[in-house]
Design a protein around this motif. Sequence first.
Motif, PDB file in Angstrom:
ATOM      1  N   ASP A  12      39.074  36.968  52.986  1.00  0.00           N
ATOM      2  CA  ASP A  12      37.828  37.028  52.237  1.00  0.00           C
ATOM      3  C   ASP A  12      38.174  37.310  50.788  1.00  0.00           C
ATOM      4  OD1 ASP A  12      36.131  36.532  54.378  1.00  0.00           O
ATOM      5  OD2 ASP A  12      36.237  38.607  55.034  1.00  0.00           O
ATOM      6  N   ALA A  13      38.037  36.297  49.965  1.00  0.00           N
ATOM      7  CA  ALA A  13      38.451  36.437  48.574  1.00  0.00           C
ATOM      8  C   ALA A  13      37.251  36.759  47.699  1.00  0.00           C
ATOM      9  CB  ALA A  13      39.129  35.162  48.107  1.00  0.00           C
ATOM     10  N   ASP A  14      37.428  37.772  46.910  1.00  0.00           N
ATOM     11  CA  ASP A  14      36.428  38.196  45.950  1.00  0.00           C
ATOM     12  C   ASP A  14      36.300  37.134  44.851  1.00  0.00           C
ATOM     13  OD1 ASP A  14      35.151  40.896  44.717  1.00  0.00           O
ATOM     14  OD2 ASP A  14      36.146  39.732  43.161  1.00  0.00           O
ATOM     15  N   THR A  16      36.503  37.355  41.813  1.00  0.00           N
ATOM     16  CA  THR A  16      37.495  37.483  40.752  1.00  0.00           C
ATOM     17  C   THR A  16      38.867  36.959  41.175  1.00  0.00           C
ATOM     18  OG1 THR A  16      38.009  39.738  41.437  1.00  0.00           O
ATOM     19  CG2 THR A  16      36.356  39.487  39.728  1.00  0.00           C
ATOM     20  N   ASP A  17      39.048  36.672  42.464  1.00  0.00           N
ATOM     21  CA  ASP A  17      40.280  36.044  42.956  1.00  0.00           C
ATOM     22  C   ASP A  17      40.189  34.524  42.881  1.00  0.00           C
ATOM     23  OD1 ASP A  17      42.113  37.919  43.621  1.00  0.00           O
ATOM     24  OD2 ASP A  17      41.744  37.915  45.768  1.00  0.00           O
ATOM     25  N   HIS A  58      41.260  28.980  45.050  1.00  0.00           N
ATOM     26  CA  HIS A  58      41.760  30.336  45.310  1.00  0.00           C
ATOM     27  C   HIS A  58      42.912  30.603  44.347  1.00  0.00           C
ATOM     28  CE1 HIS A  58      42.946  33.516  48.539  1.00  0.00           C
ATOM     29  NE2 HIS A  58      42.484  34.046  47.427  1.00  0.00           N
ATOM     30  N   TYR A  60      44.099  33.084  42.396  1.00  0.00           N
ATOM     31  CA  TYR A  60      45.050  34.206  42.460  1.00  0.00           C
ATOM     32  C   TYR A  60      45.704  34.313  43.841  1.00  0.00           C
ATOM     33  CZ  TYR A  60      43.992  36.293  37.918  1.00  0.00           C
ATOM     34  OH  TYR A  60      43.892  36.552  36.582  1.00  0.00           O
ATOM     35  N   GLY A  61      45.300  33.465  44.763  1.00  0.00           N
ATOM     36  CA  GLY A  61      45.874  33.517  46.109  1.00  0.00           C
ATOM     37  C   GLY A  61      46.746  32.317  46.364  1.00  0.00           C
TER      38      GLY A  61
ATOM     39  N   MET B  68      53.057  32.670  51.789  1.00  0.00           N
ATOM     40  CA  MET B  68      52.408  32.598  50.475  1.00  0.00           C
ATOM     41  C   MET B  68      51.208  31.663  50.473  1.00  0.00           C
ATOM     42  SD  MET B  68      54.051  34.478  48.174  1.00  0.00           S
ATOM     43  CE  MET B  68      54.321  33.831  46.529  1.00  0.00           C
ATOM     44  N   PRO B 126      41.152  43.498  44.473  1.00  0.00           N
ATOM     45  CA  PRO B 126      39.868  43.204  45.135  1.00  0.00           C
ATOM     46  C   PRO B 126      40.073  42.819  46.599  1.00  0.00           C
ATOM     47  CG  PRO B 126      40.539  41.314  43.851  1.00  0.00           C
ATOM     48  CD  PRO B 126      41.597  42.360  43.652  1.00  0.00           C
ATOM     49  N   ARG B 140      49.401  39.884  51.122  1.00  0.00           N
ATOM     50  CA  ARG B 140      48.252  39.332  50.408  1.00  0.00           C
ATOM     51  C   ARG B 140      48.649  38.945  48.986  1.00  0.00           C
ATOM     52  NH1 ARG B 140      42.312  39.654  50.655  1.00  0.00           N
ATOM     53  NH2 ARG B 140      41.716  38.539  48.787  1.00  0.00           N
ATOM     54  N   ARG B 141      48.250  37.742  48.606  1.00  0.00           N
ATOM     55  CA  ARG B 141      48.375  37.329  47.196  1.00  0.00           C
ATOM     56  C   ARG B 141      47.019  37.540  46.561  1.00  0.00           C
ATOM     57  NH1 ARG B 141      50.822  31.391  46.761  1.00  0.00           N
ATOM     58  NH2 ARG B 141      50.997  31.818  44.548  1.00  0.00           N
ATOM     59  N   THR B 142      47.003  38.235  45.430  1.00  0.00           N
ATOM     60  CA  THR B 142      45.732  38.524  44.776  1.00  0.00           C
ATOM     61  C   THR B 142      46.034  38.890  43.326  1.00  0.00           C
ATOM     62  OG1 THR B 142      43.762  39.906  44.907  1.00  0.00           O
ATOM     63  CG2 THR B 142      45.813  40.913  45.632  1.00  0.00           C
ATOM     64  N   ARG B 143      45.198  39.728  42.757  1.00  0.00           N
ATOM     65  CA  ARG B 143      45.483  40.183  41.402  1.00  0.00           C
ATOM     66  C   ARG B 143      45.483  41.700  41.393  1.00  0.00           C
ATOM     67  NH1 ARG B 143      41.034  42.218  38.917  1.00  0.00           N
ATOM     68  NH2 ARG B 143      39.181  41.942  40.185  1.00  0.00           N
ATOM     69  N   ALA B 148      48.232  38.329  38.168  1.00  0.00           N
ATOM     70  CA  ALA B 148      48.496  37.866  39.521  1.00  0.00           C
ATOM     71  C   ALA B 148      49.612  38.701  40.139  1.00  0.00           C
ATOM     72  CB  ALA B 148      48.903  36.397  39.499  1.00  0.00           C
ATOM     73  N   ALA B 149      49.468  39.029  41.405  1.00  0.00           N
ATOM     74  CA  ALA B 149      50.486  39.801  42.111  1.00  0.00           C
ATOM     75  C   ALA B 149      50.359  39.530  43.602  1.00  0.00           C
ATOM     76  CB  ALA B 149      50.331  41.294  41.828  1.00  0.00           C
TER      77      ALA B 149
END
Lengths: 109, 187
Positions: A12-14, A16-17, A58, A60-61, B68, B126, B140-143, B148-149
């Motif tokens: 579940d991506a926000d 902002t992602d 997506h 940032y993912g 990834m 988030p 998890r890839r996210t920010r 980005a991280a």
Amino acid sequence: MLTLNCPYCGVDADETDLHGEGEAHLKRFGPNSTDDEFHDYLFQRQNPKGVHFERWRHVYGCGKFFHAARCTATLEVFGTYLAQTLEPPQDIKDKITAKRPSWTWGNFS
Amino acid sequence: MSNAVSALQGAVAPGEVTVREGGLQGMITLRGDLSNAKLKSVCKTVTGANFPKMGEAKMSGDNALAWMSPDEMLILVPHSDVADAIAKIDKALKGQHYLAENLSDARAIIMVEGTFAREVMAKLAPVDLHPDTFKPGDFRRTRLGQVAAAFWMKDDDTFAVICFRSVADYTFRLLAAGAKGGAVGHF
């Protein structure tokens, strides 16, 4: 805040992602099309109050593009689905019909 | 040849939750068909770790495999073993459509260790980090803040974070500030 389930990562991506990538299911008119067709392809977009189909990334993912069906008035998300399709899958359409019986969008209903 | 140095040269921010740069870490990005049997087996050969499913990181000692995206695997091996590992991958996947690239020096790895490490991460990303939702072995890839991280849980009190080298200092300070701020007591 919008939360969309990425169909590629399953998370579940926000909002902002993600990055919004505009209207879904556009048909491209390029070389050999008429000026009117090309104009509409470039500039004419739907701006509905209600059921809407969008492309999201997506960003940032996993970095993949996907589609989302949602309501612009209530922010309710009907579902997300893979990018490799020319129209929304039947199960998404059924979910929308269950909640918005008379919905139409472009050529879909 | 010049000596390799990590982005923050082993910086440490000690505390109840300690933020520590992980130093030199070999990282290979492998893109290709993740359902391919040869790809799966060479991943196991170079790391000793089992092949992760969607959203997982599988560890074997300091080596790891991390999922990834549907066509990308992150391979962690010791920094000095990267060339050897890529040679093995090239040999195993010869003739197939794939990409194996050494990204070790393009990235940084930072460890977040301590009792409320989970809350430090939850302040910045988030992501639903509730213990029922995000468990050891989850990836998890996210920010984090503005950058980005990606991170995964090594055990109940340890997160490993990777980010681009150019933002390593920002990420480190961000995590250190989150740790210094103390526990929230939410989880």
